[in-house]
Design a protein around this motif. Structure first.
Motif, PDB file in Angstrom:
ATOM      1  N   ARG A  69       0.821  -1.215   0.000  1.00 45.65           N
ATOM      2  CA  ARG A  69       0.000   0.000   0.000  1.00 45.65           C
ATOM      3  C   ARG A  69       0.851   1.261   0.000  1.00 45.65           C
ATOM      4  O   ARG A  69       0.427   2.298  -0.517  1.00 45.65           O
ATOM      5  N   TYR A 117      -5.981   7.211   2.870  1.00 44.53           N
ATOM      6  CA  TYR A 117      -5.835   5.751   2.968  1.00 44.53           C
ATOM      7  C   TYR A 117      -4.363   5.379   3.111  1.00 44.53           C
ATOM      8  O   TYR A 117      -3.993   4.548   3.941  1.00 44.53           O
ATOM      9  N   GLU A 118      -3.507   6.006   2.303  1.00 41.42           N
ATOM     10  CA  GLU A 118      -2.078   5.700   2.352  1.00 41.42           C
ATOM     11  C   GLU A 118      -1.462   6.196   3.663  1.00 41.42           C
ATOM     12  O   GLU A 118      -0.604   5.531   4.246  1.00 41.42           O
ATOM     13  N   SER A 121      -2.311   3.785   6.238  1.00 42.69           N
ATOM     14  CA  SER A 121      -1.446   2.615   6.086  1.00 42.69           C
ATOM     15  C   SER A 121      -0.079   2.882   6.721  1.00 42.69           C
ATOM     16  O   SER A 121       0.506   2.000   7.365  1.00 42.69           O
TER      17      SER A 121
END
Length: 131
Positions: A69, A117-118, A121
């Motif tokens: 990711r 989202y990253e 992660s």
């Protein structure tokens, strides 16, 4: 590292989300005040001081290299050269006795176009590295 310290570290690091995902100015003073509430060296001491931060960053970079990711943000010949500035930034962010004098996060991350989202992660990697 105990669960409460992991949660506190995650909270403090989460404050730079906007700097990484949207290019805002780093709010180190706010993060420093929060981390210092646990004592004179705050999270820095709870994370094991300089040695603890160094071990954390080593594990964190191992995690990143194994995470599809986010691994594409941390590739190439500059990878090894990133570790010390990241370590210094984290030590400073977590209330350590060092001052981060590198490039502002907003400038570093402007061209990366990292999504929430990253970044989440990335925070997952932080939490795993602290366990």
């Amino acid at each position: 590292v105990d669960a409460e310290t992991i949660a506190d570290a995650s909270d403090v690091l989460g404050k730079v989300r906007a700097d990484v995902t949207a290019g805002c100015t780093v709010r180190l003073e706010v993060a420093r005040k929060k981390s210092e509430s646990a004592g004179t060296d705050g999270l820095f001491g709870a994370l094991g001081g300089a040695q603890g931060i160094s071990a954390f960053i080593a594990k964190h970079f191992e995690n990143i290299q194994a995470d599809p990711r986010i691994m594409h943000f941390f590739t190439g010949a500059k990878l090894e050269g990133m570790k010390l500035p990241v370590e210094t930034f984290m030590a400073s962010l977590f209330g350590g006795p060092v001052q981060y004098t590198g490039r502002p996060l907003a400038r570093i991350h402007t061209t990366m176009a990292m999504t929430d989202y990253e970044f989440d992660s990335f925070l997952d990697s932080v939490k795993m590295a602290l366990r």
